[in-house]
Design a protein around this motif. Structure first.
Motif, PDB file in Angstrom:
ATOM      1  N   ASP A 115       0.780  -1.263  -0.207  1.00 21.74           N
ATOM      2  CA  ASP A 115      -0.018   0.059  -0.013  1.00 21.74           C
ATOM      3  C   ASP A 115       0.623   1.104  -0.028  1.00 21.74           C
ATOM      4  OD1 ASP A 115      -2.065  -2.029   0.518  1.00 21.74           O
ATOM      5  OD2 ASP A 115      -3.208  -0.570   1.536  1.00 21.74           O
ATOM      6  N   MET A 116       0.305   2.261  -0.784  1.00 21.25           N
ATOM      7  CA  MET A 116       1.354   3.425  -1.071  1.00 21.25           C
ATOM      8  C   MET A 116       0.473   4.495  -1.629  1.00 21.25           C
ATOM      9  SD  MET A 116       4.550   3.445  -3.738  1.00 21.25           S
ATOM     10  CE  MET A 116       4.863   1.817  -3.179  1.00 21.25           C
ATOM     11  N   MET A 117       0.896   5.835  -1.372  1.00 26.34           N
ATOM     12  CA  MET A 117       0.370   7.018  -1.704  1.00 26.34           C
ATOM     13  C   MET A 117       1.725   8.083  -2.115  1.00 26.34           C
ATOM     14  SD  MET A 117      -2.901   8.955  -1.050  1.00 26.34           S
ATOM     15  CE  MET A 117      -2.436   9.822   0.660  1.00 26.34           C
ATOM     16  N   ILE A 118       1.732   8.349  -3.229  1.00 26.92           N
ATOM     17  CA  ILE A 118       2.639   9.565  -3.505  1.00 26.92           C
ATOM     18  C   ILE A 118       2.153  10.591  -4.261  1.00 26.92           C
ATOM     19  CG2 ILE A 118       4.823   9.942  -5.084  1.00 26.92           C
ATOM     20  CD1 ILE A 118       5.570   7.130  -4.890  1.00 26.92           C
ATOM     21  N   LEU A 119       2.117  11.845  -3.640  1.00 21.47           N
ATOM     22  CA  LEU A 119       1.507  12.833  -4.035  1.00 21.47           C
ATOM     23  C   LEU A 119       2.502  14.035  -4.271  1.00 21.47           C
ATOM     24  CD1 LEU A 119      -1.334  13.254  -1.313  1.00 21.47           C
ATOM     25  CD2 LEU A 119      -1.369  11.965  -3.362  1.00 21.47           C
ATOM     26  N   VAL A 120       2.500  14.641  -5.606  1.00 24.41           N
ATOM     27  CA  VAL A 120       3.660  15.499  -5.979  1.00 24.41           C
ATOM     28  C   VAL A 120       2.962  16.629  -6.514  1.00 24.41           C
ATOM     29  CG1 VAL A 120       5.738  15.725  -7.470  1.00 24.41           C
ATOM     30  CG2 VAL A 120       5.156  13.627  -6.473  1.00 24.41           C
ATOM     31  N   GLU A 121       3.258  17.767  -5.946  1.00 27.24           N
ATOM     32  CA  GLU A 121       3.025  19.014  -6.646  1.00 27.24           C
ATOM     33  C   GLU A 121       4.081  19.653  -7.343  1.00 27.24           C
ATOM     34  OE1 GLU A 121       1.657  23.715  -5.000  1.00 27.24           O
ATOM     35  OE2 GLU A 121       2.675  22.393  -3.645  1.00 27.24           O
ATOM     36  N   ALA A 122       3.750  19.068  -8.810  1.00 23.48           N
ATOM     37  CA  ALA A 122       5.024  19.390  -9.728  1.00 23.48           C
ATOM     38  C   ALA A 122       5.054  20.923 -10.009  1.00 23.48           C
ATOM     39  CB  ALA A 122       4.787  18.376 -10.749  1.00 23.48           C
ATOM     40  N   LYS A 123       6.205  21.209 -10.397  1.00 22.65           N
ATOM     41  CA  LYS A 123       6.525  22.508 -11.290  1.00 22.65           C
ATOM     42  C   LYS A 123       5.871  22.360 -12.675  1.00 22.65           C
ATOM     43  CE  LYS A 123      10.661  23.797  -8.852  1.00 22.65           C
ATOM     44  NZ  LYS A 123      12.003  24.046  -8.967  1.00 22.65           N
ATOM     45  N   VAL A 127       5.309  18.393 -15.032  1.00 26.28           N
ATOM     46  CA  VAL A 127       4.182  17.671 -14.742  1.00 26.28           C
ATOM     47  C   VAL A 127       4.372  16.262 -15.530  1.00 26.28           C
ATOM     48  CG1 VAL A 127       1.496  17.313 -14.979  1.00 26.28           C
ATOM     49  CG2 VAL A 127       2.647  19.520 -14.038  1.00 26.28           C
ATOM     50  N   ASP A 128       4.549  16.588 -16.884  1.00 25.70           N
ATOM     51  CA  ASP A 128       4.429  15.475 -17.859  1.00 25.70           C
ATOM     52  C   ASP A 128       5.772  14.256 -17.339  1.00 25.70           C
ATOM     53  OD1 ASP A 128       2.392  16.452 -19.232  1.00 25.70           O
ATOM     54  OD2 ASP A 128       3.438  17.073 -20.767  1.00 25.70           O
ATOM     55  N   MET A 129       6.850  14.926 -16.886  1.00 26.34           N
ATOM     56  CA  MET A 129       7.969  14.300 -16.486  1.00 26.34           C
ATOM     57  C   MET A 129       7.549  13.316 -15.136  1.00 26.34           C
ATOM     58  SD  MET A 129      10.888  12.902 -17.105  1.00 26.34           S
ATOM     59  CE  MET A 129      11.195  13.669 -18.752  1.00 26.34           C
ATOM     60  N   VAL A 130       7.101  14.174 -14.401  1.00 24.52           N
ATOM     61  CA  VAL A 130       6.698  13.364 -12.997  1.00 24.52           C
ATOM     62  C   VAL A 130       5.660  12.089 -13.423  1.00 24.52           C
ATOM     63  CG1 VAL A 130       5.426  13.714 -10.877  1.00 24.52           C
ATOM     64  CG2 VAL A 130       7.033  15.354 -11.570  1.00 24.52           C
ATOM     65  N   GLU A 131       4.871  12.470 -14.215  1.00 22.67           N
ATOM     66  CA  GLU A 131       3.804  11.480 -14.347  1.00 22.67           C
ATOM     67  C   GLU A 131       4.351  10.137 -15.212  1.00 22.67           C
ATOM     68  OE1 GLU A 131      -0.472  10.918 -16.869  1.00 22.67           O
ATOM     69  OE2 GLU A 131       0.921  12.652 -17.377  1.00 22.67           O
ATOM     70  N   LYS A 132       5.474  10.440 -16.096  1.00 27.31           N
ATOM     71  CA  LYS A 132       6.025   9.405 -16.549  1.00 27.31           C
ATOM     72  C   LYS A 132       6.895   8.663 -15.820  1.00 27.31           C
ATOM     73  CE  LYS A 132       9.492   8.364 -20.355  1.00 27.31           C
ATOM     74  NZ  LYS A 132      10.294   7.466 -19.383  1.00 27.31           N
ATOM     75  N   TYR A 166      -0.967  18.722  -9.816  1.00 25.91           N
ATOM     76  CA  TYR A 166      -0.533  17.500  -9.035  1.00 25.91           C
ATOM     77  C   TYR A 166      -0.564  16.310  -9.529  1.00 25.91           C
ATOM     78  CZ  TYR A 166      -1.464  20.873  -4.978  1.00 25.91           C
ATOM     79  OH  TYR A 166      -1.284  21.708  -3.973  1.00 25.91           O
ATOM     80  N   VAL A 167       0.340  15.363  -9.465  1.00 29.47           N
ATOM     81  CA  VAL A 167       0.540  14.136  -9.971  1.00 29.47           C
ATOM     82  C   VAL A 167       0.315  13.175  -9.007  1.00 29.47           C
ATOM     83  CG1 VAL A 167       1.548  12.531 -11.217  1.00 29.47           C
ATOM     84  CG2 VAL A 167       2.014  14.862 -11.668  1.00 29.47           C
ATOM     85  N   CYS A 168      -0.794  12.245  -8.776  1.00 30.94           N
ATOM     86  CA  CYS A 168      -1.098  11.341  -7.654  1.00 30.94           C
ATOM     87  C   CYS A 168      -1.044   9.988  -8.024  1.00 30.94           C
ATOM     88  CB  CYS A 168      -2.667  11.610  -7.226  1.00 30.94           C
ATOM     89  SG  CYS A 168      -3.087  13.569  -6.959  1.00 30.94           S
ATOM     90  N   PHE A 169      -0.258   9.178  -7.267  1.00 33.50           N
ATOM     91  CA  PHE A 169       0.195   7.901  -7.370  1.00 33.50           C
ATOM     92  C   PHE A 169      -0.847   7.028  -6.345  1.00 33.50           C
ATOM     93  CE2 PHE A 169       3.155   4.020  -6.887  1.00 33.50           C
ATOM     94  CZ  PHE A 169       2.170   3.215  -7.903  1.00 33.50           C
ATOM     95  N   VAL A 170      -1.938   6.525  -6.388  1.00 29.21           N
ATOM     96  CA  VAL A 170      -2.626   5.941  -5.240  1.00 29.21           C
ATOM     97  C   VAL A 170      -2.678   4.284  -5.378  1.00 29.21           C
ATOM     98  CG1 VAL A 170      -4.572   5.903  -3.793  1.00 29.21           C
ATOM     99  CG2 VAL A 170      -3.889   8.089  -5.105  1.00 29.21           C
ATOM    100  N   LYS A 204     -11.760  16.782  -5.736  1.00 31.35           N
ATOM    101  CA  LYS A 204     -12.478  17.863  -5.016  1.00 31.35           C
ATOM    102  C   LYS A 204     -11.810  18.939  -4.324  1.00 31.35           C
ATOM    103  CE  LYS A 204     -16.337  15.004  -4.777  1.00 31.35           C
ATOM    104  NZ  LYS A 204     -17.466  14.143  -3.983  1.00 31.35           N
ATOM    105  N   LYS A 205     -10.918  18.618  -3.516  1.00 28.26           N
ATOM    106  CA  LYS A 205     -10.115  19.564  -2.570  1.00 28.26           C
ATOM    107  C   LYS A 205      -9.235  20.330  -3.632  1.00 28.26           C
ATOM    108  CE  LYS A 205      -8.156  21.608   0.924  1.00 28.26           C
ATOM    109  NZ  LYS A 205      -8.766  22.667   1.698  1.00 28.26           N
ATOM    110  N   ILE A 206      -8.547  19.881  -4.385  1.00 31.91           N
ATOM    111  CA  ILE A 206      -7.361  20.639  -5.431  1.00 31.91           C
ATOM    112  C   ILE A 206      -8.315  21.466  -6.315  1.00 31.91           C
ATOM    113  CG2 ILE A 206      -5.847  20.258  -7.334  1.00 31.91           C
ATOM    114  CD1 ILE A 206      -5.008  17.621  -5.993  1.00 31.91           C
TER     115      ILE A 206
END
Length: 209
Positions: A115-123, A127-132, A166-170, A204-206
């Motif tokens: 179980d893991m959650m990674i939340l990145v407020e990317a520059k 954004v595309d690089m973080v998603e990749k 934001y790039v979210c990995f859930v 919803k929050k973002i």
């Protein structure tokens, strides 16, 4: 000034100094250079996003707020319990600190759990690089847990979603052992529902900000 007066003045000064120190040590929160810091309460040297080594204050940012909302909603079904430092995040995913404004990465610190959650407020430009990077990391996890049905199902059900910058990995699900007899599809479907609940809440929050 007499000797007694000087002694009394010295004692008074020491008392004031001690009281001032105690006041700082028991502060629940403070602002330094315009940023909010939250008292961790344990003084651990390995706290993530700390102002300085050994401090018990950590930066309270938007990703922390998103994480807290998810943990409240999921309660005991939220299993990630260990934070990744910047260096660990970069080593695991390739996401370096020059690619984001803030982040929160938390995983389940057991050999059996994923179980893991990674939340990145990317520059904006990253954004595309973080998603990749997160998609590549997900592919690595699929190979690692290929022979472990429950963990493979959780990774297969994981979601990577871009919401604004934001790039979210859930990758959630908690205890799915009772679903294993029903097959992989049942485990994946359940975990997908858990991930969707977390993403919907964060979206919803973002978007409301």
């Amino acid at each position: 000034m007499g000797m007694k007066a000087k002694t009394a003045l010295g004692i008074f000064a020491v008392v004031i100094f001690i009281l001032a120190g105690c006041s700082d040590n028991h502060a629940e929160g403070r602002k330094i250079d315009g940023q909010a810091y939250q008292n961790e309460g344990n003084g651990e040297d390995n706290a993530v996003n700390t102002l300085q080594v050994g401090t018990k204050y950590k930066i309270v940012g938007p990703t922390d707020e998103l994480r807290d909302m998810v943990t409240v909603m999921m309660g005991e079904a939220y299993w990630p319990d260990t934070l990744l430092a910047e260096e660990e995040l970069a080593e695991r995913t390739g996401i370096s600190k020059d690619m984001y404004e803030s982040y929160l990465a938390e995983y389940q610190h057991t050999e059996a759990g994923v179980d893991m959650m990674i939340l990145v407020e990317a520059k904006k430009d990253d954004v595309d690089m973080v998603e990749k990077c997160l998609n590549d990391y997900r592919e690595v996890l699929l190979k690692i847990y290929e022979q472990q049905p429950q963990n493979r199902a959780k990774v297969s059900a994981s979601r990577i979603e871009v919401i604004d910058n934001y790039v979210c990995f859930v990758q959630l699900g908690a205890d799915i052992s009772n679903l294993e007899v029903m097959g992989e599809d049942a485990m994946i479907s359940y975990c997908q529902q858990e991930n969707e609940k977390a993403l919907d809440l964060m979206e919803k929050k973002i978007l409301s900000n």
